[in-house]
Design an enzyme around this catalytic site. Structure first.
Site, PDB file in Angstrom:
ATOM      1  CD  GLU A   1       0.361  -1.360   8.287  1.00  0.00           C
ATOM      2  OE1 GLU A   1      -0.008  -0.593   9.196  1.00  0.00           O
ATOM      3  OE2 GLU A   1       0.853  -0.960   7.215  1.00  0.00           O
TER       4      GLU A   1
ATOM      5  CG  ASP B   1      -0.358  -0.068   2.537  1.00  0.00           C
ATOM      6  OD1 ASP B   1       0.887  -0.117   2.625  1.00  0.00           O
ATOM      7  OD2 ASP B   1      -1.106  -0.086   3.534  1.00  0.00           O
ATOM      8  CB  SER B   2       4.571   1.676  -0.093  1.00  0.00           C
ATOM      9  OG  SER B   2       4.785   0.516  -0.886  1.00  0.00           O
TER      10      SER B   2
ATOM     11  CG  ASP C   1       0.760  -4.054   2.212  1.00  0.00           C
ATOM     12  OD1 ASP C   1       1.130  -4.965   2.972  1.00  0.00           O
ATOM     13  OD2 ASP C   1       1.458  -3.058   1.960  1.00  0.00           O
TER      14      ASP C   1
ATOM     15  CD  GLU D   1       7.678  -0.020   7.792  1.00  0.00           C
ATOM     16  OE1 GLU D   1       7.841   1.098   7.236  1.00  0.00           O
ATOM     17  OE2 GLU D   1       6.679  -0.730   7.589  1.00  0.00           O
TER      18      GLU D   1
ATOM     19  CE  LYS E   1       3.344  -5.816   4.188  1.00  0.00           C
ATOM     20  NZ  LYS E   1       2.854  -4.622   4.943  1.00  0.00           N
TER      21      LYS E   1
END
Length: 263
Positions: A114, A44-45, A83, A181, A112
């Protein structure tokens, strides 16, 4: 034939480093794969480097589905991780499953998510229904406002203890990989030794099973703030292909990240 989870687990067990790079389109997918990248992370970067947003928060599920499909079409053997964007997993496990299923249908091999221990129930729910999960702890960009900015996580004894608790709980819930991270290298090493699944690091030291960089950062073409863990692999390289190959070589040899890239 695509790289599988069992292949990645064997690499971890054999001590072979895993190279991962974010990817958002078919053209770069082909370049990265041919250069030897093991995992393509549809991150999602893309909100920052493709869409020009200040954070990853505006990225939608439809955005992630679109870019996942692009990356899948441009590759043949790389493992594809996607993501779960903001707001698509911080909900009920049932609704999270529906969102994750759309990414898997788009071609992802793993999603992925978070979040720490609090996401254990959701992770277990997905795993039991056939969706592999990479858990993401430490600096979690989707929680940047709650964290008070992009800061190192796990520096205090309390934070370090909680990150270890998070990691163990997520592995117990069934996560097949753990991404850390911006975590102190010594702590990331301890967590990596404690777990039996592969760990991936971005700004988390050289001892993680895998290393990941944002594509635009490693090519030196992102105009945003340069984090300490970044390295411009285009320096001294005659082409993008060679730059990525150099990244893969340094990861596999344990030369990247160096002490200067850690915390």
């Amino acid at each position: 034939m695509r790289t599988t989870l069992s292949t990645l687990q064997k690499m971890r067990d054999d001590g072979e480093k895993i190279a991962m790079v974010t990817c958002y389109d078919a053209s770069f997918a082909g370049v990265l794969e041919s250069a030897g990248v093991d995992i393509l992370l549809v991150g999602d970067s893309l909100g920052n480097v493709v869409q020009g947003e200040e954070t990853t928060l505006p990225v939608s599920l439809d955005d992630m589905i679109y870019h996942t499909r692009c990356v899948v079409r441009g590759s043949n053997t790389a493992f594809i991780m996607a993501d779960m964007p903001f707001g698509t997993s911080q909900i009920t496990p049932e609704d999270t499953f529906q969102n994750a299923a759309e990414l898997m249908a788009a071609g992802a091999n793993m999603v992925k998510i978070e979040g720490g221990e609090i996401m254990s129930e959701t992770v277990e729910f997905l795993i039991r229904r056939g969706i592999p999960v990479c858990a993401h702890i430490g600096l979690t960009p989707q929680s940047v406002h709650q964290l008070g900015g992009y800061k190192v996580q796990g520096e205090s004894a309390h934070q370090a203890k909680q990150l270890m608790i998070d990691a163990v709980a997520l592995e117990k819930a069934g996560a097949s990989m753990l991404l850390m991270e911006v975590v102190p290298a010594a702590l990331a090493k301890k967590i990596t030794k404690r777990l039996s699944i592969p760990t991936a690091g971005i700004g988390a030291g050289v001892d993680c099973s895998a290393q990941v960089l944002v594509l635009y950062d490693m090519l030196g073409i992102y105009s945003g703030k340069k984090a300490r863990f970044m390295k411009n692999f285009m320096t001294g390289a005659e082409s993008i292909q060679v730059a990525v190959e150099n990244y893969v070589k340094e990861v596999k040899a344990g030369r990247f990240p160096g002490p200067e890239h850690g915390f």
